[in-house]
Design an enzyme around this catalytic site. Structure first.
Site, PDB file in Angstrom:
ATOM      1  N   THR A  62       7.548   5.900  -8.323  1.00  0.00           N
ATOM      2  CA  THR A  62       6.492   5.133  -7.658  1.00  0.00           C
ATOM      3  C   THR A  62       7.094   3.910  -6.978  1.00  0.00           C
ATOM      4  O   THR A  62       8.324   3.751  -6.926  1.00  0.00           O
ATOM      5  CB  THR A  62       5.359   4.793  -8.656  1.00  0.00           C
ATOM      6  N   LYS A  66      10.391   5.153  -3.567  1.00  0.00           N
ATOM      7  CA  LYS A  66      10.259   6.526  -3.049  1.00  0.00           C
ATOM      8  C   LYS A  66      11.286   6.850  -1.956  1.00  0.00           C
ATOM      9  O   LYS A  66      11.709   7.995  -1.836  1.00  0.00           O
ATOM     10  CB  LYS A  66       8.836   6.769  -2.544  1.00  0.00           C
ATOM     11  N   ARG A 152      -1.627  -1.683  10.628  1.00  0.00           N
ATOM     12  CA  ARG A 152      -1.541  -3.107  10.987  1.00  0.00           C
ATOM     13  C   ARG A 152      -0.348  -3.333  11.891  1.00  0.00           C
ATOM     14  O   ARG A 152      -0.457  -3.937  12.947  1.00  0.00           O
ATOM     15  CB  ARG A 152      -1.428  -3.903   9.670  1.00  0.00           C
TER      16      ARG A 152
HETATM   17  P1  NDP Z   1       3.473   0.942   1.149  1.00  0.00           P
HETATM   18  O1  NDP Z   1       3.835  -0.428   0.712  1.00  0.00           O
HETATM   19  O2  NDP Z   1       4.548   1.929   1.441  1.00  0.00           O
HETATM   20  O3  NDP Z   1       2.583   0.835   2.510  1.00  0.00           O
HETATM   21  C1  NDP Z   1       1.549  -0.078   2.598  1.00  0.00           C
HETATM   22  C2  NDP Z   1       0.731   0.160   3.874  1.00  0.00           C
HETATM   23  O4  NDP Z   1      -0.450  -0.650   3.778  1.00  0.00           O
HETATM   24  C3  NDP Z   1       1.417  -0.240   5.157  1.00  0.00           C
HETATM   25  O5  NDP Z   1       1.014   0.661   6.181  1.00  0.00           O
HETATM   26  C4  NDP Z   1       0.877  -1.654   5.402  1.00  0.00           C
HETATM   27  O6  NDP Z   1       0.848  -2.026   6.771  1.00  0.00           O
HETATM   28  C5  NDP Z   1      -0.535  -1.499   4.915  1.00  0.00           C
HETATM   29  N1  NDP Z   1      -1.173  -2.758   4.491  1.00  0.00           N
HETATM   30  C6  NDP Z   1      -0.798  -3.550   3.452  1.00  0.00           C
HETATM   31  N2  NDP Z   1      -1.663  -4.585   3.336  1.00  0.00           N
HETATM   32  C7  NDP Z   1      -2.612  -4.419   4.296  1.00  0.00           C
HETATM   33  C8  NDP Z   1      -3.778  -5.152   4.681  1.00  0.00           C
HETATM   34  N3  NDP Z   1      -4.139  -6.271   4.029  1.00  0.00           N
HETATM   35  N4  NDP Z   1      -4.513  -4.694   5.719  1.00  0.00           N
HETATM   36  C9  NDP Z   1      -4.165  -3.565   6.387  1.00  0.00           C
HETATM   37  N5  NDP Z   1      -3.047  -2.829   6.068  1.00  0.00           N
HETATM   38  C10 NDP Z   1      -2.305  -3.254   5.033  1.00  0.00           C
HETATM   39  O7  NDP Z   1       2.464   1.494   0.032  1.00  0.00           O
HETATM   40  P2  NDP Z   1       2.138   3.024  -0.322  1.00  0.00           P
HETATM   41  O8  NDP Z   1       1.996   3.760   0.960  1.00  0.00           O
HETATM   42  O9  NDP Z   1       3.104   3.556  -1.306  1.00  0.00           O
HETATM   43  O10 NDP Z   1       0.731   2.904  -1.083  1.00  0.00           O
HETATM   44  C11 NDP Z   1      -0.482   2.671  -0.378  1.00  0.00           C
HETATM   45  C12 NDP Z   1      -1.687   2.877  -1.301  1.00  0.00           C
HETATM   46  O11 NDP Z   1      -1.768   4.222  -1.741  1.00  0.00           O
HETATM   47  C13 NDP Z   1      -1.658   2.025  -2.576  1.00  0.00           C
HETATM   48  O12 NDP Z   1      -2.974   1.532  -2.792  1.00  0.00           O
HETATM   49  C14 NDP Z   1      -1.266   3.000  -3.661  1.00  0.00           C
HETATM   50  O13 NDP Z   1      -1.795   2.610  -4.910  1.00  0.00           O
HETATM   51  C15 NDP Z   1      -1.962   4.256  -3.151  1.00  0.00           C
HETATM   52  N6  NDP Z   1      -1.354   5.504  -3.677  1.00  0.00           N
HETATM   53  C16 NDP Z   1      -2.143   6.314  -4.470  1.00  0.00           C
HETATM   54  C17 NDP Z   1      -1.655   7.504  -4.977  1.00  0.00           C
HETATM   55  C18 NDP Z   1      -2.544   8.356  -5.823  1.00  0.00           C
HETATM   56  O14 NDP Z   1      -2.047   9.313  -6.429  1.00  0.00           O
HETATM   57  N7  NDP Z   1      -3.831   8.091  -5.907  1.00  0.00           N
HETATM   58  C19 NDP Z   1      -0.279   7.958  -4.699  1.00  0.00           C
HETATM   59  C20 NDP Z   1       0.456   7.050  -3.822  1.00  0.00           C
HETATM   60  C21 NDP Z   1      -0.074   5.871  -3.365  1.00  0.00           C
HETATM   61  P3  NDP Z   1       2.157  -2.668   7.512  1.00  0.00           P
HETATM   62  O15 NDP Z   1       2.999  -1.505   7.926  1.00  0.00           O
HETATM   63  O16 NDP Z   1       1.573  -3.414   8.653  1.00  0.00           O
HETATM   64  O17 NDP Z   1       2.829  -3.550   6.496  1.00  0.00           O
END
Ligand code: NDP
Length: 272
Positions: A62, A66, A152
């Site tokens: 996690t 990854k 974003r």
């Molecule tokens: P990452 O850190 O890899 O990516 C985060 C993403 O969220 C980026 O695209 C970022 O944009 C965007 N972001 C962060 N803050 C904001 C905000 N305030 N407003 C708009 N966009 C925002 O995280 P992950 O992709 O690994 O995880 C994302 C979500 O998915 C989490 O909530 C995680 O818990 C959930 N998840 C759930 C799983 C499940 O099995 N249910 C499995 C995997 C993940 P930018 O590029 O601009 O920074």
């Protein structure tokens, strides 16, 4: 001695994965042990090496490892190669197999548990991080009419969409979503963790649309509350969490657990 597995990440204390895998093992009669493994932010490879040296058979991976797990794997499944991110490692001799079960877990939850077929749907995928990358190719395999990635940092959305443009995938910023409608809106951003909502224009949800937040929690996220106000059906990531774990369990043990009773126990608050 039971075969050893673990969830590696930083942080990991909050995770339901040990309870979910313990339930799978009990259900299928598999003799395994599944723990949490907190790795230092600069010590992922060393922590994996130590776990393997102690006889560990496989890991779930996690945040924030990854991408490092993808690099560490010596062989990748096709879906992990598409995602360029790995959430499941399997150790066999010198080989390290890397898979990504996040997208398959999402699609199974949406199509089977929630009975929402993706074929011919207009899909909006918010976010371009690890979770969005894992979801994209399994989503596209279900033949939606379009998948739009909004992020974003718009450049990251374009970068991701370019690799899949031949399959009807495109990208934009949130401000470009005005006057557009979608049947399935997936929040794969980390906004919910901070209690935030991506800046969505009104009128985004088509009639009978489904709003899906990958985040799982006791309360609806700000995105799900907003979507409900806008008339959409809502679902959180609890089902995806169990389904992606089941895909990992299948890869490790060759048997697919029954997810429905495990999702029910998760939702009843029985897991720590
Ligand atoms: P990452 O850190 O890899 O990516 C985060 C993403 O969220 C980026 O695209 C970022 O944009 C965007 N972001 C962060 N803050 C904001 C905000 N305030 N407003 C708009 N966009 C925002 O995280 P992950 O992709 O690994 O995880 C994302 C979500 O998915 C989490 O909530 C995680 O818990 C959930 N998840 C759930 C799983 C499940 O099995 N249910 C499995 C995997 C993940 P930018 O590029 O601009 O920074």
């Amino acid at each position: 001695m039971p075969d050893r597995y673990a969830l590696i990440g930083n942080p990991v204390a909050h995770s339901f994965s040990p309870s979910i895998h313990a339930e799978f093992a009990r259900q299928t009669g598999q003799d395994i042990e599944y723990a949490r493994l907190l790795a230092p932010l600069d010590g992922f490879a060393a922590a994996v090496a130590q776990f393997r040296a102690q006889g560990g058979k496989g890991l779930n991976v996690t945040l924030p490892f990854k991408l490092e797990a993808y690099q560490l794997a010596t062989q990748h499944t096709e879906r992990a190669a598409h995602a360029q991110a790995v959430n499941t490692l399997k150790f066999e001799g010198d080989a390290v197999f890397g898979d990504n079960t996040d997208g398959a877990g999402l699609v199974r939850d949406v199509e089977i548990n929630l009975e929402f077929p993706i074929v011919a749907m207009r899909v909006l995928l918010m976010g371009a991080g690890g979770a969005a990358r894992g979801a994209l190719s399994p989503l596209l395999e279900k033949k939606p009419v379009t998948v739009v990635i909004a992020n974003r940092t718009v450049a990251k959305a374009h970068q991701l969409a370019r690799r899949f443009s031949h399959l009807g995938c495109s990208a934009c910023g949130y401000d470009e979503l005005v006057n557009r409608q979608f049947d399935l809106v997936i929040n794969a951003t980390a906004a919910s963790i901070a209690g935030d909502l991506p800046p969505l224009p009104p009128g985004l949800f088509a009639p009978r649309s489904l709003a899906y937040d990958m985040m799982y929690g006791r309360e609806p996220t700000p995105f799900l509350k907003y979507a409900r106000e806008q008339g959409a059906r809502i679902a959180d990531g609890g089902g995806m969490l169990v389904e992606q774990a089941a895909e990992s369990f299948l890869l490790w043990r060759g048997v697919r657990p029954d997810t429905a009773p495990v999702i029910a126990r998760l939702r009843a608050g029985e897991f720590l």
